[in-house]
Design a protein around this motif. Structure first.
Motif, short mmCIF file in Angstrom:
data_model
loop_
_atom_site.label_atom_id
_atom_site.label_comp_id
_atom_site.label_asym_id
_atom_site.label_seq_id
_atom_site.Cartn_x
_atom_site.Cartn_y
_atom_site.Cartn_z
N UNK A 76 -6.84 -5.18 -8.71
CA UNK A 76 -7.69 -6.33 -8.37
C UNK A 76 -9.08 -6.12 -8.95
N UNK A 77 -9.54 -7.08 -9.74
CA UNK A 77 -10.87 -6.99 -10.37
C UNK A 77 -11.06 -5.67 -11.11
N UNK A 78 -10.08 -5.27 -11.89
CA UNK A 78 -10.13 -4.06 -12.72
C UNK A 78 -10.15 -2.75 -11.92
N UNK A 79 -9.83 -2.82 -10.65
CA UNK A 79 -9.78 -1.63 -9.80
C UNK A 79 -8.50 -1.66 -8.98
N UNK A 80 -8.12 -0.50 -8.46
CA UNK A 80 -6.97 -0.43 -7.57
C UNK A 80 -7.44 -0.68 -6.15
N UNK A 81 -6.65 -1.43 -5.41
CA UNK A 81 -6.93 -1.65 -3.99
C UNK A 81 -6.71 -0.36 -3.22
N UNK A 82 -7.12 -0.35 -1.97
CA UNK A 82 -6.72 0.75 -1.09
C UNK A 82 -5.20 0.68 -0.98
N UNK A 83 -4.53 1.82 -0.97
CA UNK A 83 -3.07 1.78 -0.90
C UNK A 83 -2.57 1.43 0.49
N UNK A 84 -1.49 0.66 0.52
CA UNK A 84 -0.72 0.48 1.75
C UNK A 84 0.33 1.57 1.74
N UNK A 85 0.35 2.41 2.76
CA UNK A 85 1.29 3.53 2.83
C UNK A 85 2.16 3.30 4.06
N UNK A 86 3.44 3.03 3.85
CA UNK A 86 4.32 2.72 4.97
C UNK A 86 5.66 3.41 4.80
N UNK A 87 6.11 4.03 5.86
CA UNK A 87 7.36 4.75 5.85
C UNK A 87 8.54 3.80 5.77
N UNK A 88 9.60 4.23 5.12
CA UNK A 88 10.81 3.45 4.87
C UNK A 88 11.39 2.84 6.14
N UNK A 89 11.54 3.62 7.20
CA UNK A 89 12.16 3.09 8.42
C UNK A 89 11.31 2.00 9.06
N UNK A 90 9.99 2.11 8.97
CA UNK A 90 9.12 1.07 9.50
C UNK A 90 9.25 -0.21 8.68
N UNK A 91 9.27 -0.08 7.36
CA UNK A 91 9.39 -1.24 6.49
C UNK A 91 10.73 -1.94 6.71
N UNK A 92 11.79 -1.16 6.85
CA UNK A 92 13.11 -1.73 7.12
C UNK A 92 13.12 -2.45 8.46
N UNK A 93 12.50 -1.87 9.47
CA UNK A 93 12.42 -2.51 10.79
C UNK A 93 11.67 -3.84 10.71
N UNK A 94 10.56 -3.88 9.97
CA UNK A 94 9.84 -5.14 9.79
C UNK A 94 10.75 -6.19 9.15
N UNK A 95 11.50 -5.81 8.14
CA UNK A 95 12.39 -6.74 7.45
C UNK A 95 13.50 -7.24 8.38
N UNK A 96 14.18 -6.31 9.05
CA UNK A 96 15.35 -6.68 9.84
C UNK A 96 15.01 -7.32 11.19
N UNK A 97 13.91 -6.93 11.80
CA UNK A 97 13.62 -7.40 13.16
C UNK A 97 12.43 -8.34 13.27
N UNK A 98 11.54 -8.33 12.30
CA UNK A 98 10.36 -9.21 12.36
C UNK A 98 10.35 -10.23 11.23
N UNK A 99 11.42 -10.26 10.45
CA UNK A 99 11.57 -11.24 9.36
C UNK A 99 10.43 -11.17 8.35
N UNK A 100 10.02 -9.96 8.05
CA UNK A 100 8.99 -9.74 7.04
C UNK A 100 9.67 -9.62 5.68
#
Length: 141
Positions: A76-100
């Motif tokens: 973004x604007x020639x720089x990297x944003x702060x990283x989003x760091x999220x564990x696999x099981x949390x991301x999967x839970x968001x997808x399967x249970x929170x419709x993310x």
């Protein structure tokens, strides 16, 4: 990789690409972390910016003893944003249970909206994952 090195972790690039971009190791204990880095270019919005990422559903669902940490970075604007760091099981839970995210051709498309220190995806807050290196504590050698 440099962020992990600054935290005192050892970093290696796997010779064979089967889904992990880097291995992060705590040498004295043998603690291993698998990392998948996803990058995107920002789209400017009136109140911030957004970015879209694609994660193969089969990879997200392939839970093993050593979980993958996904790192989402936005150019973004020639720089990297702060990283989003999220564990696999949390991301999967968001997808399967929170419709993310949305499934498309075997992938999950995540659309993150950034505004100041706030990050939203499919109406869910992801701000707590900005610079979330909690699973990678500082190692003093």
């Amino acid at each position: 990789m440099s962020e992990f090195l600054m935290l005192g972790w050892n970093v290696a690039i796997p010779e064979v690409d089967i889904g992990d971009d880097i291995f992060v190791v705590q040498d004295d204990s043998g603690t291993l972390r698998r990392v998948q880095v996803k990058t995107s270019t920002s789209k400017i919005r009136k109140d911030g910016f957004s970015a879209q990422f694609s994660v193969p559903l089969k990879n997200l669902r392939n839970i093993s003893n050593v979980l993958v940490h996904y790192i989402f970075l936005v150019r973004h604007n020639h720089n990297w944003s702060k990283p989003l760091v999220i564990r696999q099981d949390y991301l999967l839970d968001y997808f399967e249970n929170s419709h993310v995210g949305a499934e498309s051709n075997g992938n999950i498309i995540f659309y993150f909206a950034f505004k100041n220190e706030s990050v939203i995806c499919s109406g869910n807050g992801f701000s707590k994952y900005l610079n979330n290196f909690i699973d990678f504590p500082q190692i003093d050698h």
